[in-house]
Design an enzyme around this catalytic site. Structure first.
Site, PDB file in Angstrom:
ATOM      1  N   HIS A  52       0.846  -1.198   0.000  1.00 31.39           N
ATOM      2  CA  HIS A  52       0.000   0.000   0.000  1.00 31.39           C
ATOM      3  C   HIS A  52       0.878   1.244   0.000  1.00 31.39           C
ATOM      4  CE1 HIS A  52       0.994   0.521   4.234  1.00 31.39           C
ATOM      5  NE2 HIS A  52       0.666  -0.745   4.442  1.00 31.39           N
TER       6      HIS A  52
HETATM    7  P1  TYD Z   1      -1.202  -2.416   7.616  1.00 30.35           P
HETATM    8  O1  TYD Z   1      -0.759  -0.994   7.733  1.00 30.35           O
HETATM    9  O2  TYD Z   1      -1.807  -2.822   6.302  1.00 30.35           O
HETATM   10  O3  TYD Z   1       0.045  -3.369   7.925  1.00 30.35           O
HETATM   11  P2  TYD Z   1       1.305  -3.667   6.978  1.00 30.35           P
HETATM   12  O4  TYD Z   1       1.559  -2.477   6.145  1.00 30.35           O
HETATM   13  O5  TYD Z   1       2.406  -3.940   7.898  1.00 30.35           O
HETATM   14  O6  TYD Z   1       1.000  -4.907   6.215  1.00 30.35           O
HETATM   15  O7  TYD Z   1      -2.177  -2.748   8.822  1.00 30.35           O
HETATM   16  C1  TYD Z   1      -2.707  -4.030   9.017  1.00 30.35           C
HETATM   17  C2  TYD Z   1      -4.015  -3.891   9.771  1.00 30.35           C
HETATM   18  O8  TYD Z   1      -3.796  -3.285  11.047  1.00 30.35           O
HETATM   19  C3  TYD Z   1      -5.050  -3.039   9.049  1.00 30.35           C
HETATM   20  O9  TYD Z   1      -6.322  -3.650   9.231  1.00 30.35           O
HETATM   21  C4  TYD Z   1      -5.023  -1.726   9.772  1.00 30.35           C
HETATM   22  C5  TYD Z   1      -4.595  -2.116  11.176  1.00 30.35           C
HETATM   23  N1  TYD Z   1      -3.790  -1.050  11.808  1.00 30.35           N
HETATM   24  C6  TYD Z   1      -4.315  -0.300  12.852  1.00 30.35           C
HETATM   25  O10 TYD Z   1      -5.480  -0.493  13.270  1.00 30.35           O
HETATM   26  N2  TYD Z   1      -3.558   0.674  13.440  1.00 30.35           N
HETATM   27  C7  TYD Z   1      -2.293   0.932  13.022  1.00 30.35           C
HETATM   28  O11 TYD Z   1      -1.605   1.843  13.565  1.00 30.35           O
HETATM   29  C8  TYD Z   1      -1.748   0.152  11.942  1.00 30.35           C
HETATM   30  C9  TYD Z   1      -0.365   0.388  11.430  1.00 30.35           C
HETATM   31  C10 TYD Z   1      -2.533  -0.834  11.364  1.00 30.35           C
END
Ligand code: TYD
Length: 142
Positions: A52
């Protein structure tokens, strides 16, 4: 500090036979005010994280333990980094696509972020991301 391009940041490391200690001074070492810290751990073998971009959030990724690879893409060029040192971080400006993979067992990916969490700050579709880059509205390009 240049806040429009990804780059490796070096942190102070106090080496000790009892174990090493890294220090991150927010005001000096990080190109933004830290609003949030989160960490990714227990990553199963072969998993990918990220996939993303953010409209506004800037981040620094640190392999606090272990190692992983990060691909950072600005819509024109993709660069791959291996993070495997507790005294280094990868700065990712806003408006950059990122993907993390090749996590070694027991890796801890520590993330410093410039904003509070907001689902509205995410772009999850790569084609949407490329449209955004072409629109010229990227806040990361100052
Ligand atoms: P995501 O940012 O997509 O993780 P990565 O980039 O490491 O794969 O986040 C994964 C899930 O966690 C998504 O459902 C959003 C949630 N999330 C939160 O609720 N708070 C946060 O601060 C972060 C970073 C993620």
């Amino acid at each position: 500090m240049d806040d429009s391009h990804p780059r490796i940041l070096d942190f102070q490391c106090i080496r000790d036979p009892r174990g090493n200690l890294s220090v991150v001074h927010g005001a000096r070492d990080i190109p933004f005010a830290i609003a949030r810290v989160f960490y990714i751990f227990d990553v199963p073998e072969g998993a990918e994280r990220g996939g993303h971009a953010h409209y506004d959030t800037q981040e620094v990724l640190i392999a606090a333990e272990g190692s992983f690879d990060v691909t950072v893409d600005d819509g024109h060029t993709a660069r791959r980094y291996t993070l495997n040192r507790g005294d280094q971080g990868l700065y990712i400006p806003a408006g950059h696509w990122r993907m993390m993979d090749q996590f070694a067992p027991h890796t801890v990916c520590l993330v410093l972020a410039s904003t509070a969490y907001s689902a509205a700050d995410y772009i999850y579709e790569y084609t949407e991301y490329l449209d955004y880059v072409r629109s010229g509205k990227m806040s990361g390009k100052k």
